[in-house]
Design a protein around this motif. Sequence first.
Motif, PDB file in Angstrom:
ATOM      1  N   ASP A 165     -69.716  31.250   3.587  1.00 48.82           N
ATOM      2  CA  ASP A 165     -70.363  30.676   4.763  1.00 48.82           C
ATOM      3  C   ASP A 165     -69.559  29.499   5.334  1.00 48.82           C
ATOM      4  O   ASP A 165     -69.529  29.296   6.549  1.00 48.82           O
ATOM      5  CB  ASP A 165     -71.778  30.215   4.404  1.00 48.82           C
ATOM      6  N   VAL A 166     -68.890  28.750   4.448  1.00 47.44           N
ATOM      7  CA  VAL A 166     -68.196  27.535   4.872  1.00 47.44           C
ATOM      8  C   VAL A 166     -66.812  27.822   5.459  1.00 47.44           C
ATOM      9  O   VAL A 166     -66.439  27.277   6.517  1.00 47.44           O
ATOM     10  CB  VAL A 166     -68.059  26.549   3.683  1.00 47.44           C
ATOM     11  N   LEU A 167     -66.035  28.675   4.815  1.00 42.16           N
ATOM     12  CA  LEU A 167     -64.618  28.790   5.170  1.00 42.16           C
ATOM     13  C   LEU A 167     -64.300  29.620   6.412  1.00 42.16           C
ATOM     14  O   LEU A 167     -63.498  29.175   7.259  1.00 42.16           O
ATOM     15  CB  LEU A 167     -63.825  29.317   3.974  1.00 42.16           C
ATOM     16  N   PRO A 168     -64.846  30.834   6.582  1.00 39.08           N
ATOM     17  CA  PRO A 168     -64.426  31.645   7.739  1.00 39.08           C
ATOM     18  C   PRO A 168     -64.545  30.950   9.095  1.00 39.08           C
ATOM     19  O   PRO A 168     -63.625  31.054   9.921  1.00 39.08           O
ATOM     20  CB  PRO A 168     -65.322  32.883   7.634  1.00 39.08           C
ATOM     21  N   PRO A 169     -65.638  30.218   9.385  1.00 41.86           N
ATOM     22  CA  PRO A 169     -65.710  29.557  10.694  1.00 41.86           C
ATOM     23  C   PRO A 169     -64.599  28.539  10.908  1.00 41.86           C
ATOM     24  O   PRO A 169     -64.103  28.383  12.031  1.00 41.86           O
ATOM     25  CB  PRO A 169     -67.085  28.867  10.671  1.00 41.86           C
ATOM     26  N   ILE A 170     -64.200  27.833   9.843  1.00 43.51           N
ATOM     27  CA  ILE A 170     -63.146  26.829   9.972  1.00 43.51           C
ATOM     28  C   ILE A 170     -61.798  27.501  10.206  1.00 43.51           C
ATOM     29  O   ILE A 170     -60.998  27.060  11.044  1.00 43.51           O
ATOM     30  CB  ILE A 170     -63.132  25.916   8.731  1.00 43.51           C
ATOM     31  N   PHE A 171     -61.526  28.585   9.471  1.00 42.91           N
ATOM     32  CA  PHE A 171     -60.281  29.319   9.692  1.00 42.91           C
ATOM     33  C   PHE A 171     -60.246  29.907  11.101  1.00 42.91           C
ATOM     34  O   PHE A 171     -59.219  29.866  11.782  1.00 42.91           O
ATOM     35  CB  PHE A 171     -60.125  30.426   8.647  1.00 42.91           C
ATOM     36  N   ALA A 219     -65.308  38.319   7.405  1.00 46.70           N
ATOM     37  CA  ALA A 219     -66.724  37.958   7.370  1.00 46.70           C
ATOM     38  C   ALA A 219     -67.274  38.231   5.980  1.00 46.70           C
ATOM     39  O   ALA A 219     -66.720  39.012   5.211  1.00 46.70           O
ATOM     40  CB  ALA A 219     -67.492  38.759   8.411  1.00 46.70           C
ATOM     41  N   ALA A 220     -68.370  37.567   5.651  1.00 47.24           N
ATOM     42  CA  ALA A 220     -69.019  37.784   4.359  1.00 47.24           C
ATOM     43  C   ALA A 220     -69.658  39.173   4.331  1.00 47.24           C
ATOM     44  O   ALA A 220     -70.116  39.667   5.362  1.00 47.24           O
ATOM     45  CB  ALA A 220     -70.070  36.709   4.133  1.00 47.24           C
ATOM     46  N   PRO A 221     -69.719  39.799   3.177  1.00 48.53           N
ATOM     47  CA  PRO A 221     -69.126  39.359   1.904  1.00 48.53           C
ATOM     48  C   PRO A 221     -67.651  39.719   1.830  1.00 48.53           C
ATOM     49  O   PRO A 221     -67.223  40.752   2.349  1.00 48.53           O
ATOM     50  CB  PRO A 221     -69.932  40.148   0.867  1.00 48.53           C
ATOM     51  N   PHE A 222     -66.859  38.829   1.182  1.00 48.78           N
ATOM     52  CA  PHE A 222     -65.445  39.120   0.979  1.00 48.78           C
ATOM     53  C   PHE A 222     -65.297  40.264  -0.022  1.00 48.78           C
ATOM     54  O   PHE A 222     -66.141  40.450  -0.904  1.00 48.78           O
ATOM     55  CB  PHE A 222     -64.707  37.897   0.426  1.00 48.78           C
TER      56      PHE A 222
END
Length: 593
Positions: free
Chosen positions: A258-264, A275-278
């Motif tokens: 939830d935290v990392l993909p939006p920042i990347f 997107a989740a799930p990896f």
Amino acid sequence: MVKDMQGRTHTCGALRLGDVGAQVKIVGWFDNLRKVSKNLGFLILRDYYGVTQVVIETEEMMNIVDGINYESTISVCGTVRERSSKNAALPTGEIEVVPEKIELLGKCRYNELPFQIARSKEADENTRLKYRYLDLRNPAVKDKITLRSKIVADLRASMIAHDFLEITTPILTCSSPEGARDYLVPSRNHPGKFYALPQAPQQFKQLLMASGFDRYFQIAPCFRDEDARADRSPGEFYQLDMEMAFADQEDVFAILEDVLPPIFAKYGVYHTASAAPFKRISYLEAMEQYGTDKPDLRIDLLVQDATACMADCGFGPFAGQTVKAVVVSGFEGTRKVIDKLCADVEVQSGNKAYWFKVDANGDFAGGISKFLQERKAQVTEALGLKPGDFIGLSAGKKSAAQKTAGVLRKMLGAACPAHMKTDRYEFCWIVDFPMYEIGEESGELEFCHNPFSMPQGGMKALEEQEPLEILAYQYDLVCNGVELSSGAVRNHDPEIMVKAFNLVGLGEDDVKAKFPAMYNAFCYGAPPHAGIAPGVDRMVMLIAGEESIREIIPFPMNKNAQDVMMGAPATVEPKQLEDVHIRIEMPKKEENA
């Protein structure tokens, strides 16, 4: 608008057409001067925010700027007017400032600089690091540090939004077996004893869970005395350290997904992130299919096992060895290109690579093809070959063959655009790591990853399974072939902890001696807990699209772990050594025979 003690009314990136006619004061570095005549020139003033053109239109003003070296800091008071020749590439390209007063604020005393500021990235690395304060004046370099600050701020905000509490842990602590060399700090008040800089806040964050905190994080400084690599800075690095009480592997995954993909996606050079799930890949599967435990999933190639159809083909290096193959279509490299690829693979893996092709008629050609002619049908069926395929091969002990095939896969993917999606961030979890391994140097049973991890199956697994078959609740987060972090479900049960260490030859007394605080804390009732610590430096490196981690660290060391700007490491005064009870004995130089 910015106003400060210098009376600055605007930054050098702020003025627009709407400011035409305004009286302004701007300050910054004297970037450049294009001199047309003795009474006409175009001065570029640069600050953190951008650049502004200042038009010199009098001989008196030209005499002032002629006496100032580039990179001096100056202030300019004047009037904003519309430019007759606009520069659409600059935010301030529609205006210029006609100066009424130019004042020297900080004199650059050198007529020549170690490098041109705008081209500092072309200088050799040690020169850049020695004059890092000049290198950082280059907007292209400065932007990466600004980007780092924004990413860290967003990471912090996201963790707080997920109900994590930011807590700082000690920098001076006790030496702990984390897998790398410690930086040691001698104690003045306790002769002969040493503190250690933390390789990670591992024990402290677990103790926080035992202390009743539910969710902890920090942007943690970590210190390891290890060699530099492109994705690893020697000495000091930072990680997004987190731990969760009453949590398991799935809880940790959910937070980072939830935290990392939006920042990347927000800051990255690529705007698409998994997107989740990896995707989840077991360690053994990763080694078999990708030849590495940090696979780049942008590449669609897989490693295949070719042992059954090739080990006894008569080619000496294959005899009695594991053979791995990477089959790629669309690779049209010349013999020179193929030879270089094989040489590069050997440099990276330490093992030779081999090859052959399938021509348009379905025949084997080139490389080791002559050894495979009599079993062409068998090899073709086993590997699913078709005309036009290129086959890269590796051989050796299983681990070596896998590693070499992994390097082959990576290089062939990079060489074939059709097999690599370069415009995205592909995340995956590597799970189910072995709890133990046989150490390459010791030949003895050792912990494979983290000694504080919970074995899958708990005490029963430790008592009934063969040690090398025991899996641990350990996991790595990988993005585009770069390991961002390792984490684990922690071993919070003192009895299971002692048994786990028993298998590597350490008894209960050893565990109590090495980890007294954690062992005792767990004896007072500890919650199941799990955590992870993505590397901030590596994340920013990936997001910025940089090849070297030193590009996104404000003041990095060089490859030899030296700070050439500050002169560290350095000798110290004898009195300083005496205060901490240290005497230096340098190694004796061997005399020539």
